[in-house]
Design a protein around this motif. Structure first.
Motif, PDB file in Angstrom:
ATOM      1  N   PRO A 228       1.002  -1.217   0.029  1.00 37.94           N
ATOM      2  CA  PRO A 228       0.089   0.041   0.110  1.00 37.94           C
ATOM      3  C   PRO A 228       0.802   1.138   0.065  1.00 37.94           C
ATOM      4  O   PRO A 228       2.025   1.290   0.633  1.00 37.94           O
ATOM      5  N   GLU A 229       0.431   2.463  -0.717  1.00 40.60           N
ATOM      6  CA  GLU A 229       1.229   3.456  -0.952  1.00 40.60           C
ATOM      7  C   GLU A 229       1.678   4.129   0.420  1.00 40.60           C
ATOM      8  O   GLU A 229       2.829   4.561   0.707  1.00 40.60           O
ATOM      9  N   ASP A 230       0.851   4.248   1.467  1.00 36.42           N
ATOM     10  CA  ASP A 230       1.302   4.776   2.722  1.00 36.42           C
ATOM     11  C   ASP A 230       1.543   3.913   3.825  1.00 36.42           C
ATOM     12  O   ASP A 230       1.627   4.031   5.051  1.00 36.42           O
ATOM     13  N   GLY A 231       1.423   2.499   3.500  1.00 41.26           N
ATOM     14  CA  GLY A 231       1.844   1.451   4.565  1.00 41.26           C
ATOM     15  C   GLY A 231       2.951   0.947   4.643  1.00 41.26           C
ATOM     16  O   GLY A 231       3.892   1.242   3.956  1.00 41.26           O
ATOM     17  N   PRO A 232       3.292   0.270   5.883  1.00 45.11           N
ATOM     18  CA  PRO A 232       4.683  -0.242   6.163  1.00 45.11           C
ATOM     19  C   PRO A 232       5.001  -1.359   5.150  1.00 45.11           C
ATOM     20  O   PRO A 232       4.291  -2.103   4.627  1.00 45.11           O
ATOM     21  N   LYS A 233       6.457  -1.464   4.878  1.00 46.53           N
ATOM     22  CA  LYS A 233       6.839  -2.405   3.962  1.00 46.53           C
ATOM     23  C   LYS A 233       7.301  -3.475   4.791  1.00 46.53           C
ATOM     24  O   LYS A 233       8.573  -3.628   5.044  1.00 46.53           O
TER      25      LYS A 233
END
Length: 525
Positions: A228-233
């Protein structure tokens, strides 16, 4: 007369994760998968190296298993042993060419009884150490080692240019080149292993975690793991396999007061049916939790192995727990139907042991996969499926259960920071507790300090915990009641620590950190 041949790839973890690069791990899994296939998996999968050689030699074989780096077959007839010796020579040579550097052990045995010769072949295979082809040229002070693997750099027509890998432009050894070129830049996202997990060619499978650029800044033709764009990797390494499979097949071959032994043909049918049950369960879990999260048809997962009764997969961290639970539940149902068919009236059941490691994409996930297998072994409990879960927060990766299960003595007493084997019900309770801890009326202020304090001063943590509960009760009595129910499940309501020393708040906190945005507020409130 029968003759049996058993081939088992060895040190698979070392081979797959030799460079800790997703592209190389993906290619290695494709190579191992290509060694053999029973033709019983979903459509569009490859036939397999072993089956191709058998067909070319005109050898008719009973194949008991031919996937996941294991080949188990028998041949009947007066010249069965001679045929298998010729097949083994050809197969060994083909393996060395297809998957250079792969370690393996194999064995051949003849016998008048098919089951007996299979057992003898297993004994012969087990008596040998892992063997692998010799790498040339031999390493010496005059040869610069390949930077990622430490192996001998190779120059292969079509794979290298000027001695450098055509994909990454770095010097690489022969095994690494073979892995990289199995994940072809001209067909990015294609995966034979992926088709076993989701049998539709529309899906694309990632081979890098982040954009891969060459020296000029141009993005290479790879498929990036979709976050997700703003989520944690964050990713999860997951390994699962069934409990007591060897014992099950031994019982099938023996007679007792209530049953007759299954014939070799029936045993093979059961083996195939269990493999199909595993595949059906994994595809159901993929369809329920992973495929709907695909971004532009790129699946947030990279399958590593699906063979017989075991699976290994890398997937987005926030999808791992739901995927694991659905897979295990489906497997228990599908495998129960299989056992009822072959052991009528005997009430047999299969269970799973699962290891899950949560980590960031910058961590060395090769070492994390070893921990994943350790967790799975620690989750083996007779008659029950269990889940071993660990979230990596430091660069030091535990390599044994003893490093995880040691009790911690703190001011205020001794506590267990981790429950080594969670049942499905316990995992549900922990997930519910994690959602509650993230609720607005719980997650503010003092309660947020409790998990960290539990790691350093349990007596202070207990005091803060009690005050935090009073605040929650004033803010939202309904949430307070649900929090009590969730903690009561672990006997930890009074102090946050159960009578056995286990602190569920710590693991619930870790589960909440896997996906901080996922809170089931309606269920919690």
């Amino acid at each position: 007369m029968f003759a049996a041949y058993l081939f088992e790839a060895k040190q698979i973890q070392t081979y797959i994760f030799a460079t800790s690069k997703l592209r190389d791990a993906a290619g290695a899994s494709e190579l191992i998968n290509a060694l053999g296939h029973e033709g019983l998996s979903p459509p569009n999968t490859v036939a397999g190296l072993a089956h191709d050689i058998l067909a070319r030699m005109g050898i008719l074989a009973n194949v008991y298993r031919s996937t996941g780096g294991v080949l188990d077959l028998t041949v009947a007839g007066n010249n069965a042993l001679a045929k298998l010796h010729v097949f083994r020579a050809a197969f060994r040579l083909a393996v060395a060419q297809l998957a250079p550097g792969l370690a393996y052990a194999d064995g051949i045995a003849p016998d008048a009884d098919e089951n007996a010769c299979r057992k003898a072949a297993r004994v012969n295979s087990g008596s040998q150490g892992p063997r692998r082809g010799v790498a040339y040229p031999l390493i010496s002070p005059m040869i610069r080692p390949a930077p990622r693997s430490g192996g001998v750099p190779a120059d292969v027509v079509g794979w290298t240019k000027g001695g450098q890998c055509i994909i990454t432009e770095e010097f690489a050894d022969l095994p690494t080149l073979a892995k990289r070129n199995k994940v072809k830049p001209k067909a990015p996202g294609a995966s034979a292993v992926g088709l076993q997990f989701a049998p539709d060619k529309k899906w694309l499978w990632p081979d890098v975690f982040e954009k891969d650029e060459d020296d000029s800044g141009k993005t290479r033709n790879n498929v990036e793991f979709p976050f997700p764009e703003d989520g944690p990797k964050r990713i999860a390494m997951l390994h699962a396999d069934a409990n007591d499979m060897g014992q099950l097949f031994e019982e099938a071959a023996k007679a007792d007061d209530s049953s007759k032994p299954l014939t070799p043909t029936k045993i093979r049918e059961m083996s195939v049916a269990i493999a199909k049950a595993t595949g059906d369960a994994v595809r159901a879990a993929m369809a329920a939790h992973v495929l709907p999260k695909a971004i532009d048809k790129v699946v947030p997962a990279r399958p590593i192995i699906l063979g017989g009764d075991d699976i290994s997969i890398i997937l987005r961290a926030d999808l791992a727990l739901d995927f694991a639970q659905t897979f295990v539940r489906e497997f228990q149902v599908t495998s129960a139907a299989v056992l009822e068919r072959f052991f009528e009236g005997q009430n047999k059941a299969l269970t799973m042991k699962v290891g899950i490691v949560i980590l960031g994409i910058k961590r060395p996930f090769g070492a994390a996969y070893h921990l994943c297998e350790v967790l799975a072994k620690g989750a083996k409990v007779d008659g029950e499926s269990r889940f071993g879960i660990w979230r990596l927060t430091t660069s030091a990766i535990p390599q044994s259960l003893s490093e995880l299960t040691e009790d911690t003595t703190l001011p205020g007493g001794t506590i267990r920071l981790w429950e080594k084997a969670l049942t499905d019900a316990q995992l549900c309770d922990l997930k519910r507790l994690a959602a509650l801890l993230a609720h607005d009326d719980v997650g503010r202020g003092a309660m947020r300090r409790v998990p960290d304090l539990m790691r350093t001063d349990s007596e202070m943590a207990k005091s803060v915990y009690r005050r935090a509960l009073e605040v929650v009760k004033k803010r939202n009595s309904g949430v307070h009641g649900k929090l009590k129910t969730a903690l009561d499940a672990f006997g930890a309501w009074d102090t946050g620590i159960g009578s056995d020393g286990y602190c569920p708040l710590l693991q619930a906190h870790d589960l909440g950190m896997i996906d901080p945005t996922a809170t089931d507020v309606e269920d919690a409130a």
